[in-house]
Design a protein around this motif. Structure first.
Motif, PDB file in Angstrom:
ATOM      1  N   TYR A 186       0.823  -1.209   0.000  1.00  0.00           N
ATOM      2  CA  TYR A 186       0.000   0.000   0.000  1.00  0.00           C
ATOM      3  C   TYR A 186       0.858   1.260   0.000  1.00  0.00           C
ATOM      4  CZ  TYR A 186      -3.920  -3.074   0.749  1.00  0.00           C
ATOM      5  OH  TYR A 186      -4.859  -4.056   0.594  1.00  0.00           O
ATOM      6  N   PRO A 221      -8.776  -3.853  -8.468  1.00  0.00           N
ATOM      7  CA  PRO A 221      -8.951  -2.822  -7.439  1.00  0.00           C
ATOM      8  C   PRO A 221      -7.755  -1.869  -7.329  1.00  0.00           C
ATOM      9  CG  PRO A 221      -9.615  -4.952  -6.595  1.00  0.00           C
ATOM     10  CD  PRO A 221      -8.965  -5.191  -7.921  1.00  0.00           C
ATOM     11  N   ILE A 241      -7.982   2.117  -7.715  1.00  0.00           N
ATOM     12  CA  ILE A 241      -7.496   3.056  -6.696  1.00  0.00           C
ATOM     13  C   ILE A 241      -6.500   4.031  -7.309  1.00  0.00           C
ATOM     14  CG2 ILE A 241      -6.119   3.251  -4.576  1.00  0.00           C
ATOM     15  CD1 ILE A 241      -7.334   0.464  -3.793  1.00  0.00           C
ATOM     16  N   VAL A 283     -14.653   8.141  -6.804  1.00  0.00           N
ATOM     17  CA  VAL A 283     -14.213   7.612  -5.511  1.00  0.00           C
ATOM     18  C   VAL A 283     -15.214   6.578  -4.989  1.00  0.00           C
ATOM     19  CG1 VAL A 283     -13.740   8.200  -3.097  1.00  0.00           C
ATOM     20  CG2 VAL A 283     -12.817   9.625  -4.939  1.00  0.00           C
ATOM     21  N   VAL A 284     -16.499   6.863  -5.111  1.00  0.00           N
ATOM     22  CA  VAL A 284     -17.517   5.901  -4.670  1.00  0.00           C
ATOM     23  C   VAL A 284     -17.393   4.605  -5.474  1.00  0.00           C
ATOM     24  CG1 VAL A 284     -20.010   5.440  -4.607  1.00  0.00           C
ATOM     25  CG2 VAL A 284     -19.117   7.610  -3.752  1.00  0.00           C
ATOM     26  N   VAL A 306     -14.725   3.277  -6.721  1.00  0.00           N
ATOM     27  CA  VAL A 306     -13.566   2.536  -6.218  1.00  0.00           C
ATOM     28  C   VAL A 306     -13.907   1.857  -4.900  1.00  0.00           C
ATOM     29  CG1 VAL A 306     -11.232   2.783  -5.299  1.00  0.00           C
ATOM     30  CG2 VAL A 306     -11.863   3.905  -7.429  1.00  0.00           C
ATOM     31  N   VAL A 307     -14.608   2.561  -4.023  1.00  0.00           N
ATOM     32  CA  VAL A 307     -14.999   1.964  -2.746  1.00  0.00           C
ATOM     33  C   VAL A 307     -15.881   0.738  -2.993  1.00  0.00           C
ATOM     34  CG1 VAL A 307     -16.355   2.324  -0.642  1.00  0.00           C
ATOM     35  CG2 VAL A 307     -14.755   4.082  -1.418  1.00  0.00           C
ATOM     36  N   VAL A 308     -16.855   0.867  -3.869  1.00  0.00           N
ATOM     37  CA  VAL A 308     -17.741  -0.255  -4.180  1.00  0.00           C
ATOM     38  C   VAL A 308     -16.954  -1.419  -4.778  1.00  0.00           C
ATOM     39  CG1 VAL A 308     -19.655  -1.000  -5.667  1.00  0.00           C
ATOM     40  CG2 VAL A 308     -19.801   1.166  -4.419  1.00  0.00           C
ATOM     41  N   ASN A 343     -13.848  -2.187  -4.312  1.00  0.00           N
ATOM     42  CA  ASN A 343     -13.051  -2.824  -3.247  1.00  0.00           C
ATOM     43  C   ASN A 343     -13.919  -3.626  -2.290  1.00  0.00           C
ATOM     44  OD1 ASN A 343     -10.120  -2.257  -3.513  1.00  0.00           O
ATOM     45  ND2 ASN A 343     -10.913  -0.197  -3.775  1.00  0.00           N
ATOM     46  N   LEU A 344     -15.109  -3.169  -2.029  1.00  0.00           N
ATOM     47  CA  LEU A 344     -16.014  -3.944  -1.175  1.00  0.00           C
ATOM     48  C   LEU A 344     -16.387  -5.258  -1.849  1.00  0.00           C
ATOM     49  CD1 LEU A 344     -18.417  -1.165   0.148  1.00  0.00           C
ATOM     50  CD2 LEU A 344     -16.680  -2.408   1.435  1.00  0.00           C
TER      51      LEU A 344
END
Length: 109
Positions: A3, A57, A61, A94-95, A97-99, A101-102
């Motif tokens: 990371y 992912p 990101i 951004v949303v 990417v979050v989705v 990754n989830l």
């Protein structure tokens, strides 16, 4: 550690992208050198991070934070306009990417 490599890759990518704007069509040597070196280092760091992280992912990101970073840098460094639709677009990226990754996570193995 992967990371940290990814974060550095994003930093170098944003720096290279902002330098691309400053290079005025690659006609200025200094910013043009930063463009080439920045992208080379960014890709090398991301390649190293991908030895232990999933490509989908990670790329999401990298590209999303790079997009938002370039947007913010353009506003701060080049007085580019901030419009509500532009902000909405950055939030959607951004949303997304979050989705993503989830749904899949970033570690492989």
């Amino acid at each position: 550690m992967p990371y940290v490599l990814l974060a550095l890759a994003i930093l170098f990518e944003v720096t290279a992208t902002l330098s691309l704007r400053a290079s005025e069509g690659l006609s200025k040597l200094g910013p043009s050198v930063v463009v080439v070196l920045g992208y080379l280092v960014s890709f090398a760091l991301m390649a190293k991070a991908l030895t232990s992280l999933n490509v989908g992912p990670v790329y999401a990101i990298w590209s999303a934070l790079g997009t938002v970073g370039a947007f913010i840098g353009g506003v701060l460094l080049f007085d580019e306009p901030v419009r509500p639709l532009t902000i909405a677009g950055a939030v959607i990226v951004v949303v997304g990417v979050v989705v993503m990754n989830l749904g899949g996570g970033v570690s492989h193995g």
